[in-house]
Design a protein around this motif. Structure first.
Motif, PDB file in Angstrom:
ATOM      1  N   ILE A  22       0.857  -1.208   0.000  1.00  0.00           N
ATOM      2  CA  ILE A  22       0.000   0.000   0.000  1.00  0.00           C
ATOM      3  C   ILE A  22       0.885   1.248   0.000  1.00  0.00           C
ATOM      4  O   ILE A  22       0.634   2.205  -0.746  1.00  0.00           O
ATOM      5  CB  ILE A  22      -0.971  -0.013   1.215  1.00  0.00           C
ATOM      6  N   ALA A  23       1.954   1.231   0.816  1.00  0.00           N
ATOM      7  CA  ALA A  23       2.846   2.395   0.874  1.00  0.00           C
ATOM      8  C   ALA A  23       3.453   2.683  -0.501  1.00  0.00           C
ATOM      9  O   ALA A  23       3.457   3.828  -0.969  1.00  0.00           O
ATOM     10  CB  ALA A  23       3.941   2.154   1.917  1.00  0.00           C
ATOM     11  N   VAL A  24       3.927   1.643  -1.171  1.00  0.00           N
ATOM     12  CA  VAL A  24       4.572   1.837  -2.485  1.00  0.00           C
ATOM     13  C   VAL A  24       3.563   2.369  -3.501  1.00  0.00           C
ATOM     14  O   VAL A  24       3.847   3.305  -4.254  1.00  0.00           O
ATOM     15  CB  VAL A  24       5.214   0.506  -2.967  1.00  0.00           C
ATOM     16  N   GLN A  25       2.341   1.811  -3.476  1.00  0.00           N
ATOM     17  CA  GLN A  25       1.356   2.279  -4.476  1.00  0.00           C
ATOM     18  C   GLN A  25       0.848   3.687  -4.156  1.00  0.00           C
ATOM     19  O   GLN A  25       0.554   4.460  -5.061  1.00  0.00           O
ATOM     20  CB  GLN A  25       0.220   1.267  -4.612  1.00  0.00           C
ATOM     21  N   LEU A  26       0.787   4.029  -2.859  1.00  0.00           N
ATOM     22  CA  LEU A  26       0.409   5.413  -2.510  1.00  0.00           C
ATOM     23  C   LEU A  26       1.492   6.376  -2.987  1.00  0.00           C
ATOM     24  O   LEU A  26       1.199   7.473  -3.474  1.00  0.00           O
ATOM     25  CB  LEU A  26       0.207   5.557  -0.992  1.00  0.00           C
ATOM     26  N   ALA A  27       2.750   5.947  -2.864  1.00  0.00           N
ATOM     27  CA  ALA A  27       3.858   6.788  -3.339  1.00  0.00           C
ATOM     28  C   ALA A  27       3.733   7.018  -4.849  1.00  0.00           C
ATOM     29  O   ALA A  27       3.967   8.130  -5.334  1.00  0.00           O
ATOM     30  CB  ALA A  27       5.191   6.131  -2.994  1.00  0.00           C
ATOM     31  N   CYS A  28       3.329   5.982  -5.568  1.00  0.00           N
ATOM     32  CA  CYS A  28       3.138   6.137  -7.029  1.00  0.00           C
ATOM     33  C   CYS A  28       2.032   7.149  -7.335  1.00  0.00           C
ATOM     34  O   CYS A  28       2.008   7.755  -8.397  1.00  0.00           O
ATOM     35  CB  CYS A  28       2.785   4.799  -7.673  1.00  0.00           C
ATOM     36  N   GLU A  29       1.088   7.302  -6.395  1.00  0.00           N
ATOM     37  CA  GLU A  29      -0.008   8.276  -6.583  1.00  0.00           C
ATOM     38  C   GLU A  29       0.414   9.680  -6.132  1.00  0.00           C
ATOM     39  O   GLU A  29      -0.380  10.610  -6.170  1.00  0.00           O
ATOM     40  CB  GLU A  29      -1.236   7.856  -5.747  1.00  0.00           C
ATOM     41  N   VAL A 180     -14.490   6.182   4.986  1.00  0.00           N
ATOM     42  CA  VAL A 180     -13.981   5.050   5.779  1.00  0.00           C
ATOM     43  C   VAL A 180     -14.206   3.762   4.986  1.00  0.00           C
ATOM     44  O   VAL A 180     -15.297   3.543   4.463  1.00  0.00           O
ATOM     45  CB  VAL A 180     -14.697   4.926   7.146  1.00  0.00           C
ATOM     46  N   THR A 181     -13.169   2.937   4.942  1.00  0.00           N
ATOM     47  CA  THR A 181     -13.289   1.649   4.241  1.00  0.00           C
ATOM     48  C   THR A 181     -12.799   0.518   5.137  1.00  0.00           C
ATOM     49  O   THR A 181     -11.733   0.631   5.748  1.00  0.00           O
ATOM     50  CB  THR A 181     -12.417   1.649   2.952  1.00  0.00           C
ATOM     51  N   ALA A 182     -13.552  -0.566   5.177  1.00  0.00           N
ATOM     52  CA  ALA A 182     -13.066  -1.807   5.791  1.00  0.00           C
ATOM     53  C   ALA A 182     -12.691  -2.743   4.649  1.00  0.00           C
ATOM     54  O   ALA A 182     -13.547  -3.158   3.870  1.00  0.00           O
ATOM     55  CB  ALA A 182     -14.151  -2.429   6.661  1.00  0.00           C
ATOM     56  N   LEU A 183     -11.394  -3.043   4.567  1.00  0.00           N
ATOM     57  CA  LEU A 183     -10.902  -3.915   3.500  1.00  0.00           C
ATOM     58  C   LEU A 183     -10.889  -5.343   4.023  1.00  0.00           C
ATOM     59  O   LEU A 183     -10.299  -5.608   5.075  1.00  0.00           O
ATOM     60  CB  LEU A 183      -9.483  -3.464   3.132  1.00  0.00           C
ATOM     61  N   CYS A 184     -11.556  -6.252   3.305  1.00  0.00           N
ATOM     62  CA  CYS A 184     -11.705  -7.627   3.809  1.00  0.00           C
ATOM     63  C   CYS A 184     -11.168  -8.642   2.793  1.00  0.00           C
ATOM     64  O   CYS A 184     -11.947  -9.322   2.101  1.00  0.00           O
ATOM     65  CB  CYS A 184     -13.183  -7.900   4.098  1.00  0.00           C
ATOM     66  N   ILE A 219      -3.941  -6.513  -3.551  1.00  0.00           N
ATOM     67  CA  ILE A 219      -4.737  -5.957  -2.437  1.00  0.00           C
ATOM     68  C   ILE A 219      -4.557  -4.437  -2.386  1.00  0.00           C
ATOM     69  O   ILE A 219      -5.516  -3.681  -2.217  1.00  0.00           O
ATOM     70  CB  ILE A 219      -4.291  -6.581  -1.089  1.00  0.00           C
ATOM     71  N   ALA A 220      -3.306  -4.003  -2.551  1.00  0.00           N
ATOM     72  CA  ALA A 220      -3.024  -2.563  -2.471  1.00  0.00           C
ATOM     73  C   ALA A 220      -3.735  -1.806  -3.597  1.00  0.00           C
ATOM     74  O   ALA A 220      -4.310  -0.734  -3.371  1.00  0.00           O
ATOM     75  CB  ALA A 220      -1.519  -2.333  -2.542  1.00  0.00           C
ATOM     76  N   ALA A 221      -3.712  -2.366  -4.808  1.00  0.00           N
ATOM     77  CA  ALA A 221      -4.367  -1.693  -5.941  1.00  0.00           C
ATOM     78  C   ALA A 221      -5.866  -1.551  -5.677  1.00  0.00           C
ATOM     79  O   ALA A 221      -6.469  -0.502  -5.925  1.00  0.00           O
ATOM     80  CB  ALA A 221      -4.123  -2.483  -7.221  1.00  0.00           C
ATOM     81  N   ARG A 222      -6.470  -2.610  -5.116  1.00  0.00           N
ATOM     82  CA  ARG A 222      -7.916  -2.576  -4.825  1.00  0.00           C
ATOM     83  C   ARG A 222      -8.214  -1.589  -3.689  1.00  0.00           C
ATOM     84  O   ARG A 222      -9.248  -0.912  -3.696  1.00  0.00           O
ATOM     85  CB  ARG A 222      -8.383  -3.994  -4.454  1.00  0.00           C
ATOM     86  N   ALA A 223      -7.280  -1.517  -2.732  1.00  0.00           N
ATOM     87  CA  ALA A 223      -7.459  -0.594  -1.598  1.00  0.00           C
ATOM     88  C   ALA A 223      -7.488   0.846  -2.104  1.00  0.00           C
ATOM     89  O   ALA A 223      -8.317   1.661  -1.657  1.00  0.00           O
ATOM     90  CB  ALA A 223      -6.322  -0.779  -0.599  1.00  0.00           C
ATOM     91  N   ILE A 224      -6.605   1.160  -3.036  1.00  0.00           N
ATOM     92  CA  ILE A 224      -6.547   2.538  -3.540  1.00  0.00           C
ATOM     93  C   ILE A 224      -7.808   2.889  -4.322  1.00  0.00           C
ATOM     94  O   ILE A 224      -8.366   3.971  -4.185  1.00  0.00           O
ATOM     95  CB  ILE A 224      -5.237   2.747  -4.326  1.00  0.00           C
ATOM     96  N   LYS A 225      -8.296   1.922  -5.072  1.00  0.00           N
ATOM     97  CA  LYS A 225      -9.563   2.132  -5.781  1.00  0.00           C
ATOM     98  C   LYS A 225     -10.688   2.410  -4.765  1.00  0.00           C
ATOM     99  O   LYS A 225     -11.522   3.284  -4.962  1.00  0.00           O
ATOM    100  CB  LYS A 225      -9.892   0.868  -6.589  1.00  0.00           C
ATOM    101  N   ALA A 226     -10.688   1.661  -3.673  1.00  0.00           N
ATOM    102  CA  ALA A 226     -11.735   1.830  -2.643  1.00  0.00           C
ATOM    103  C   ALA A 226     -11.653   3.207  -1.984  1.00  0.00           C
ATOM    104  O   ALA A 226     -12.677   3.791  -1.622  1.00  0.00           O
ATOM    105  CB  ALA A 226     -11.600   0.733  -1.588  1.00  0.00           C
ATOM    106  N   ILE A 227     -10.434   3.729  -1.831  1.00  0.00           N
ATOM    107  CA  ILE A 227     -10.276   5.071  -1.243  1.00  0.00           C
ATOM    108  C   ILE A 227     -10.872   6.114  -2.209  1.00  0.00           C
ATOM    109  O   ILE A 227     -11.624   6.991  -1.799  1.00  0.00           O
ATOM    110  CB  ILE A 227      -8.789   5.369  -0.960  1.00  0.00           C
TER     111      ILE A 227
END
Ligand code: NAI
Length: 283
Positions: A22-29, A180-184, A219-227
């Protein structure tokens, strides 16, 4: 959130697995990162990886099971950046074994890391999150935050708690614009299960079968989409979605399945208080 560019995020458990991805993909954003973990070497590595993407990043050792360390870390980030736009509660541990064989200390530590830490970080950061025009909290829960299973009772309790906490936050702050997102997710190929504490009747780690695993990057890519979409809950992987739907529409089915393969002799032995006490003494 409409954009993540030039925003800032605090990510817990960022030194490996899902948190690192998640950290790496957020950095890409284009997100500046405040990264926390107990794993100092892993932190150094992820900080240099995200800095190569051109963002500002700070790594700090923080044991999130300690509320005082949470408070000090939050004070540090408020001092440096005045706040953050995104909080990612990701740090987690597990225990695999029979519930009565889990020590009180490990049970408390698991609940402190998986459930209480997200609540403390949220409490501490909410005032600044609410000041931001767009802010988001991503809670990395689990498929086991929706469905209970054997030998993971405390982990499951912590993740059900996190899903409930996320739902309540949305109800309380949805109108203010806080997302707010709950990632499952289902099973992910990280060191979570390989490093799990085990019950005394287990000699070897129980690893999920390969076909059930996905990668932390997915998971990280999907998390960013959810945000971006401010999704309340994201259930990932087909078997997790199927089980979740199955439980919703046929609530008795899973319970029936759990009783179907009952091995009477083994279970009667497992619940004998004396046998359990002796096993714990011998361990
Ligand atoms: P991981 O073990 O690779 O990463 C967990 C990170 O949390 C590690 O870097 C670890 O050092 C850190 N951590 C542990 N205790 C800490 C503490 N007291 N203070 C600060 N940091 C601490 O495991 P993974 O899979 O990346 O786990 C991340 C989250 O994803 C956890 O909350 C886990 O429950 C959740 N999850 C994992 C799944 C899986 O199959 N791996 C599936 C669904 C959810």
């Amino acid at each position: 959130m409409r954009t993540l560019r030039n925003k800032s995020a605090l990510v817990t458990g960022a030194a490996s697995g899902i948190g690192r991805a998640i950290a790496v993909q957020l950095a890409c954003e284009g997100v500046d990162l405040f990264l926390l973990d107990v794993d100092q070497a892993g932190l150094v590595d992820v900080v240099s990886a995200v800095k190569r993407k051109g963002v500002d990043a700070i790594g700090r050792r923080c044991d999130v099971s300690e509320p005082t360390q949470i408070a000090t870390s939050v004070a540090h980030i408020l001092d440096r950046w005045g706040g953050v736009d995104l909080l990612v509660n990701n740090a987690g541990i597990t225990y695999y074994g029979q519930t009565h064989e889990m020590s009180a200390e490990h049970c408390e530590r698991l609940l402190a890391i998986n459930l209480q830490a997200p609540i403390h970080f949220t409490r501490e950061l909410l005032p600044t999150l609410l000041e931001r025009p767009e802010a988001h909290i991503l809670n990395v829960a689990s498929f086991f935050g929706l469905i209970g299973t054997r030998r993971l009772a405390a982990y499951t309790a912590s993740k059900f708690g996190l899903v409930g906490f996320s739902e309540s936050l949305r109800a309380e702050f949805g109108r203010t614009g806080l997302g707010v997102t709950a990632l499952c997710p289902g099973f992910v190929d990280t060191k979570l299960f390989a490093t799990a504490s085990l019950g005394s009747d287990r000699q070897q780690q129980k690893l999920p079968p390969r076909w059930m695993l996905t990668t932390p990057e997915k998971i990280a890519a999907r998390a960013i989409k959810a945000i971006y979409r401010n999704q309340a809950q994201v259930v990932m992987q087909p078997y997790a979605k199927l089980a979740h739907l199955g439980k919703r529409f046929f609530p008795g089915l899973l319970d029936w399945a759990n009783h179907l393969s009952r091995n009477r002799t083994q279970n009667q032995e497992a619940i004998k208080p004396q046998a359990a006490i002796e096993r714990r003494r011998a361990a």
